[in-house]
Design a protein around this motif. Sequence first.
Motif, PDB file in Angstrom:
ATOM      1  N   LEU A  25       0.871  -1.179   0.000  1.00  0.00           N
ATOM      2  CA  LEU A  25       0.000   0.000   0.000  1.00  0.00           C
ATOM      3  C   LEU A  25       0.899   1.218   0.000  1.00  0.00           C
ATOM      4  O   LEU A  25       1.754   1.351   0.867  1.00  0.00           O
ATOM      5  N   ASP A  41      -0.007  -2.653  -4.751  1.00  0.00           N
ATOM      6  CA  ASP A  41      -1.342  -3.237  -4.871  1.00  0.00           C
ATOM      7  C   ASP A  41      -2.389  -2.130  -4.781  1.00  0.00           C
ATOM      8  O   ASP A  41      -3.315  -2.074  -5.583  1.00  0.00           O
ATOM      9  N   ASP A  42      -2.221  -1.262  -3.785  1.00  0.00           N
ATOM     10  CA  ASP A  42      -3.123  -0.119  -3.597  1.00  0.00           C
ATOM     11  C   ASP A  42      -2.299   1.153  -3.613  1.00  0.00           C
ATOM     12  O   ASP A  42      -1.316   1.261  -2.872  1.00  0.00           O
ATOM     13  N   LYS A  57      -5.363  -1.260  -7.497  1.00  0.00           N
ATOM     14  CA  LYS A  57      -6.375  -0.268  -7.155  1.00  0.00           C
ATOM     15  C   LYS A  57      -5.664   1.081  -7.033  1.00  0.00           C
ATOM     16  O   LYS A  57      -4.803   1.258  -6.181  1.00  0.00           O
TER      17      LYS A  57
END
Length: 128
Positions: A25, A41-42, A57
């Motif tokens: 993240l 990932d984020d 995302k």
Amino acid sequence: ITGNLKTSGDIQVEGTVEGDIRAHLLTVGETATIKGEVIADDVVVNGRVVGRVRGLKVRLTATARVEGDIIHKTIAIESGAHFEGSVQRQDDPLTPGGKKAVPSSAASPSPAPSAAVKAATAAAKAEG
């Protein structure tokens, strides 16, 4: 910071980073500037990124400033965000040259099984 950052954990940047960042993240603070490629990932961008953004995302908040391409699986861009670049959806945006998304209307039939799969299937039938 000058140099690349890589972690399987989370990173929150509040200053300036000149280099690439890889994390689970990544949160870019409102006063932060990143000059380099971002892969997570984020990804939540509240500040400035100059370079490519890759994420499953990706979220650009109203205070975001992004100059570079975004490769994502899902994206949200709030009203007020500044973005200059291209946006591309991929099923696997974290891998360079990852699988591009195929619209359901353009989906092709399943590919023919490889020779190895055919041989394994034939061997299994012969044993049975």
